[in-house]
Design an enzyme around this catalytic site. Structure first.
Site, PDB file in Angstrom:
ATOM      1  CE1 TYR A   1      -2.190   2.645   4.469  1.00  0.00           C
ATOM      2  CE2 TYR A   1      -2.255   4.645   3.124  1.00  0.00           C
ATOM      3  CZ  TYR A   1      -1.911   3.304   3.287  1.00  0.00           C
ATOM      4  OH  TYR A   1      -1.305   2.633   2.262  1.00  0.00           O
TER       5      TYR A   1
ATOM      6  CE  LYS B   1       2.156  -0.187   4.224  1.00  0.00           C
ATOM      7  NZ  LYS B   1       3.541  -0.610   3.946  1.00  0.00           N
TER       8      LYS B   1
END
Ligand code: NAP
Length: 264
Positions: A146, A161
């Protein structure tokens, strides 16, 4: 211990006391690395350190909060004092929880972003200086798919991330000249105590639902993901840098939101 891939190498694994971090630490030690495991919960660290030592490996457990730059400096200093160098850094520590974005508070945002993005930067920048001085090293960042697909329900983690993925590519381009490789590994959903509880897929029912969305029809095993981490840190991956290895059974190609799947 029964391999020599990492003989004379020193590896620091954040979040090395549990889940994927624990498995990667065990495998690195099994291949001869001296392993330093760092996270907040000393009991988990001790348990993993005991497992590594019982298997004949060398390990140092250092309680560390990766959000605290001073503590990260102490961690890397203690590593060099004990083992003389840092060859491998795995930025694996993370926090996460499921929440619709409109309900996320500034504290909730900070709780995740500071561990994942700040923590990865603090560890990489401090260990990176040591690696530059030594003439090389390897950094592996554990991210999630993601980072590029986005994922409704985890905007804090997805944003952090994504930042780590950008950091991976940036540092790979900057530090290649020092012999430092920087890569990312994006696992699919794996059952670990932390993640599966935090993201509400600890029940068999939820795991079945997620598996339906995975072309290979199942979740990842911690063992198979840890094997890939070991490969990326090994001399077999000596020409790989700035890359992201995806191991999610093809799930991101069919990605749906956690909220939709689990009715959160
Ligand atoms: P986990 O067992 O909960 O691992 C997270 C680790 O991070 C724990 O050992 C935790 O230890 C440590 N940590 C948290 N906050 C910290 C802090 N402030 N300072 C230092 N350490 C901290 O979950 P996991 O599934 O193994 O996750 C490992 C990695 O895989 C994470 O980067 C995660 O995002 C990624 N990932 C997991 C999945 C999955 O489905 N499991 C999927 C994709 C990616 P303490 O609480 O003791 O500090």
């Amino acid at each position: 211990m029964n391999g020599t891939t990492f003989s004379d190498k020193v590896a620091v694994v954040t979040g090395g006391g549990t889940g994927l971090g624990k498995e990667m630490s065990l495998k690195l030690a099994k291949e001869g690395a001296k392993v330093v495991i760092a996270s907040r919960n000393i009991d988990n660290l001790k348990e993993t350190a005991h497992l590594i030592e019982s298997a004949g490996g060398s390990v140092l457990a250092i309680p560390t909060d990766v959000r605290d730059h001073a503590k990260v400096e102490e961690l890397m200093k203690a590593t060099v004092e004990k083992f003389g160098r840092i060859d491998i850094l795995i930025n694996n520590a993370a926090g996460n929880f499921l929440i619709p974005s409109e309900k996320l508070t500034p504290n909730g945002w900070n709780a995740v972003v500071r561990i994942v993005l700040d923590g990865t930067w603090f560890c990489s920048s401090v260990a990176g200086k040591q690696m530059i001085e030594q003439g090389g090293g390897c950094i592996l960042n554990i991210i999630a798919t993601y980072a590029w697909t986005g994922a409704p329900g985890v905007v804090h983690s997805a944003s952090a991330k994504a930042g780590v993925l950008a950091m991976t590519r940036t540092l790979a381009a900057e530090w290649g000249r020092y012999g430092i490789r920087v890569n990312a590994l994006a696992p699919g959903a794996m059952v670990t105590e932390g993640a599966s509880k935090n993201l509400k897929f600890d029940s068999e029912e939820a795991q079945k639902l997620i598996s339906k969305n995975v072309p290979l029809g199942r979740l990842a095993s911690v063992d198979e993901i840890a094997e890939l981490a070991v490969f990326l840190c090994s001399p077999k991956a000596s020409y790989i840098t700035g890359d992201v290895m995806t191991a999610d059974g093809g799930a991101w190609l069919k990605s749906k939101s956690f909220l939709d799947m689990l009715g959160g």
